[in-house]
Design a protein around this motif. Structure first.
Motif, PDB file in Angstrom:
ATOM      1  N   UNK A  58       0.354  16.710  -4.192  1.00 37.12           N
ATOM      2  CA  UNK A  58      -1.150  16.692  -4.022  1.00 37.12           C
ATOM      3  C   UNK A  58      -1.915  15.465  -3.709  1.00 37.12           C
ATOM      4  N   UNK A  59      -1.958  14.395  -4.330  1.00 36.84           N
ATOM      5  CA  UNK A  59      -2.173  13.079  -4.207  1.00 36.84           C
ATOM      6  C   UNK A  59      -1.870  12.844  -2.705  1.00 36.84           C
ATOM      7  N   UNK A  60      -1.045  12.774  -2.229  1.00 38.88           N
ATOM      8  CA  UNK A  60      -1.583  12.123  -1.140  1.00 38.88           C
ATOM      9  C   UNK A  60      -2.182  13.271   0.140  1.00 38.88           C
ATOM     10  N   UNK A  61      -2.896  14.592  -0.290  1.00 35.14           N
ATOM     11  CA  UNK A  61      -3.290  15.457   0.066  1.00 35.14           C
ATOM     12  C   UNK A  61      -5.176  14.659  -0.011  1.00 35.14           C
ATOM     13  N   UNK A  62      -5.555  14.080  -1.598  1.00 38.52           N
ATOM     14  CA  UNK A  62      -6.282  13.649  -1.734  1.00 38.52           C
ATOM     15  C   UNK A  62      -6.882  12.629  -1.010  1.00 38.52           C
TER      16      UNK A  62
ATOM     17  N   UNK B 168      -3.291  16.533  12.781  1.00 39.90           N
ATOM     18  CA  UNK B 168      -1.511  17.846  12.063  1.00 39.90           C
ATOM     19  C   UNK B 168      -1.624  17.070  10.861  1.00 39.90           C
ATOM     20  N   UNK B 169      -2.096  17.483   9.624  1.00 45.77           N
ATOM     21  CA  UNK B 169      -1.212  16.946   8.563  1.00 45.77           C
ATOM     22  C   UNK B 169      -0.950  17.910   8.040  1.00 45.77           C
ATOM     23  N   UNK B 170       0.684  17.607   8.070  1.00 46.75           N
ATOM     24  CA  UNK B 170       1.806  18.749   7.346  1.00 46.75           C
ATOM     25  C   UNK B 170       1.579  18.908   6.372  1.00 46.75           C
ATOM     26  N   UNK B 171       2.017  19.452   5.573  1.00 44.70           N
ATOM     27  CA  UNK B 171       1.694  19.632   3.675  1.00 44.70           C
ATOM     28  C   UNK B 171       2.860  20.651   3.643  1.00 44.70           C
ATOM     29  N   UNK B 172       3.847  19.306   3.626  1.00 46.66           N
ATOM     30  CA  UNK B 172       5.183  20.753   3.083  1.00 46.66           C
ATOM     31  C   UNK B 172       5.557  20.453   1.813  1.00 46.66           C
TER      32      UNK B 172
ATOM     33  N   UNK C 156       1.169  -1.286   0.009  1.00 49.04           N
ATOM     34  CA  UNK C 156       0.210   0.050  -0.094  1.00 49.04           C
ATOM     35  C   UNK C 156       0.829   1.369  -0.071  1.00 49.04           C
ATOM     36  N   UNK C 157       0.674   2.393  -0.315  1.00 48.77           N
ATOM     37  CA  UNK C 157       0.923   3.389  -0.402  1.00 48.77           C
ATOM     38  C   UNK C 157       1.519   4.033   1.032  1.00 48.77           C
ATOM     39  N   UNK C 158       2.180   4.415   1.036  1.00 45.09           N
ATOM     40  CA  UNK C 158       2.567   5.586   2.931  1.00 45.09           C
ATOM     41  C   UNK C 158       2.182   7.085   2.330  1.00 45.09           C
ATOM     42  N   UNK C 159       1.245   7.702   2.822  1.00 42.98           N
ATOM     43  CA  UNK C 159       1.131   9.477   2.738  1.00 42.98           C
ATOM     44  C   UNK C 159       2.318   9.868   3.985  1.00 42.98           C
ATOM     45  N   UNK C 160       3.198  10.264   3.910  1.00 38.33           N
ATOM     46  CA  UNK C 160       3.829  11.034   5.101  1.00 38.33           C
ATOM     47  C   UNK C 160       4.225  12.530   4.853  1.00 38.33           C
ATOM     48  N   UNK C 161       2.710  12.732   6.323  1.00 37.77           N
ATOM     49  CA  UNK C 161       2.305  13.593   7.005  1.00 37.77           C
ATOM     50  C   UNK C 161       3.003  14.553   8.138  1.00 37.77           C
ATOM     51  N   UNK C 162       4.216  13.890   8.856  1.00 41.07           N
ATOM     52  CA  UNK C 162       4.348  14.327   9.207  1.00 41.07           C
ATOM     53  C   UNK C 162       5.287  15.568   9.864  1.00 41.07           C
ATOM     54  N   UNK C 163       5.541  15.833  11.226  1.00 41.98           N
ATOM     55  CA  UNK C 163       5.913  17.196  11.686  1.00 41.98           C
ATOM     56  C   UNK C 163       7.235  17.739  11.016  1.00 41.98           C
ATOM     57  N   UNK C 164       7.962  17.101  11.170  1.00 33.64           N
ATOM     58  CA  UNK C 164       9.543  17.120  11.153  1.00 33.64           C
ATOM     59  C   UNK C 164      10.139  15.975  11.651  1.00 33.64           C
ATOM     60  N   UNK C 165      11.122  15.217  11.463  1.00 35.35           N
ATOM     61  CA  UNK C 165      11.841  14.881  10.292  1.00 35.35           C
ATOM     62  C   UNK C 165      10.742  14.951   9.009  1.00 35.35           C
ATOM     63  N   UNK C 166      10.913  15.382   8.208  1.00 32.46           N
ATOM     64  CA  UNK C 166       9.357  15.328   6.959  1.00 32.46           C
ATOM     65  C   UNK C 166       9.655  14.856   6.217  1.00 32.46           C
ATOM     66  N   UNK C 167       8.865  14.621   4.722  1.00 37.80           N
ATOM     67  CA  UNK C 167       8.983  14.005   3.575  1.00 37.80           C
ATOM     68  C   UNK C 167       9.638  15.248   2.970  1.00 37.80           C
ATOM     69  N   UNK C 168      10.614  14.563   1.590  1.00 38.44           N
ATOM     70  CA  UNK C 168      11.708  15.205   1.309  1.00 38.44           C
ATOM     71  C   UNK C 168      10.897  14.934   0.105  1.00 38.44           C
ATOM     72  N   UNK C 169      11.073  15.765  -1.106  1.00 38.64           N
ATOM     73  CA  UNK C 169      11.517  15.051  -2.665  1.00 38.64           C
ATOM     74  C   UNK C 169      12.179  13.930  -2.755  1.00 38.64           C
ATOM     75  N   UNK C 170      11.105  13.195  -3.781  1.00 38.60           N
ATOM     76  CA  UNK C 170      11.651  11.505  -4.365  1.00 38.60           C
ATOM     77  C   UNK C 170      13.379  12.198  -4.983  1.00 38.60           C
TER      78      UNK C 170
END
Ligand SMILES: *Cc1c(COP(=O)(O)O)cnc(C)c1O
Length: 356
Positions: free
Chosen positions: A339-343, A330-334, A1-15
């Motif tokens: 956008x697909x993760x927010x959707x 809290x969803x972090x949207x850095x 399953x695809x994971x969506x990373x909403x962590x506040x920090x450390x947090x998602x980086x671009x692929x």
């Protein structure tokens, strides 16, 4: 399953950053050595450092007279370095959250601190307005994005004293008029790089005005003179930051990403408002962060908090629990969050509503 990373920090980086970092770990800049094992004085790393500084300057349109530094110690060390280097007698602080409060507390060790306003009595759910900054303050300190409570100061202020900003969690999320600030700092681990590097953008003529002695490691002038190599810089994190900034530049820079950030945050805030199960914690849209979106269960559905947390997790939504001091979500949207993760999160909220 695809994971969506909403962590506040450390947090998602671009692929892109992850991929280029893996390459650099294997072979950095064609040296045949890993970025993890190369001298910070090697010409290849010096070039990386200079390019990263150049990208900072270009993407944030930093005027001349300002220096960009990469230091250790996290944003938390800046809570001490800022007053140590800038406060002779008095400084003003705006208390908009936990990090702002920590900055203020440290500053008290160096002189008189005026808390011009605080939203503490309302659990920091708004940005105070209409306060007076003492004209004789050596600087005024703000936190532009309150990572824990989900509020943000999204416009550059116009104040009469030197302005200092903690931009740990919103740097590069929007254009900033750097000329309005005397100093901007932040930990890189929210919107830029892995943990380990702290950026400082400082107007040089603000320095050298205090009379106290300053330890070399805590003196901005020493780091300027050493070109961020007074001691060993966080080599790996600087390299990763360079990759993120290249990615951002390719994407069209801060104006382009701001547009995406507004769109992403809009999608989620709209759903929080629409969905009967949830409500936002920040009432005034003006004050809502575009980076950390906080919400709680609506009054009649409080008992669904844990079930929603479990449901969301089972659908691959990671890191949406609110900070331990606030609860809720809290969803972090850095910048790097697609956008697909927010959707995907919005669909999960809709699905949960239809089941309840
Ligand atoms: C995360 C954060 C900090 C703390 O950063 P460290 O690098 O862990 O010291 C400070 N200020 C803000 C606004 C933050 O989001």
């Amino acid at each position: 399953m695809k994971k969506h990373n909403f962590y506040a920090g450390p947090s998602i980086l671009p692929q892109y950053t992850i991929d280029k970092t893996i390459e650099g770990i294997k072979d950095f800049a064609g040296t045949g050595l890993s970025i993890l094992e190369i001298s910070h004085r090697s010409k290849e790393f010096v070039a990386c450092m200079n390019d990263t500084i150049g990208l900072f300057r270009e993407l944030l349109d930093i005027p001349s007279g300002y220096q960009v530094l990469f230091l250790g110690g996290g944003a938390s060390m800046q809570f001490c370095m800022v007053p140590m280097n800038l406060m002779e007698k008095k400084a003003a602080y705006l208390n908009t959250g936990e990090w702002a409060g920590k900055a203020l507390k440290e500053a008290r060790l160096f002189g008189e601190v005026v808390e011009v306003a605080s939203s503490k009595e309302k659990l920091f759910n708004y940005i105070p307005r209409n306060y007076t900054i003492p004209a004789d303050a050596d600087y005024f300190h703000i936190t532009t994005n309150n990572t824990i409570y989900g509020t943000g100061i999204k416009k550059d202020m116009d104040v009469k004293v030197p302005l200092v900003a903690d931009m740990s969690s919103d740097i590069f999320s929007r254009p900033v008029d750097v000329s309005r600030y005397a100093l901007i700092y932040g930990g890189a681990q929210k919107n830029l790089a892995p943990a380990g590097v702290t950026f400082v953008i400082v107007k040089e003529d603000i320095l050298g005005k205090v009379t106290r002695p300053i330890s070399s490691m805590l003196d901005y002038r020493v780091h300027i003179k050493g070109e961020s190599m007074f001691n060993t810089p966080p080599v790996f994190a600087v390299f990763a930051a360079q990759q993120t900034l290249k990615w951002l530049k390719d994407l069209g820079g801060v104006k382009a990403i701001q547009k995406k950030n507004i769109e992403k945050a809009g999608l989620l805030y709209d759903e929080i408002e629409r969905n009967k199960l949830f409500k936002p914690t920040i009432a005034d849209p003006e004050d809502r962060s575009l980076m950390n979106i906080c919400f709680v269960m609506a009054d009649n559905y409080k008992e669904l908090e844990k079930p929603f947390a479990d449901f969301a997790k089972s659908k691959g939504m990671l890191g949406i629990e609110g900070h331990r001091s606030v609860g809720g979500f809290r969803a972090s949207t850095y910048n790097a969050l697609p956008k697909e993760s927010v959707e995907a999160l919005v669909s999960v909220m809709k699905e949960f509503e239809s089941k309840n």
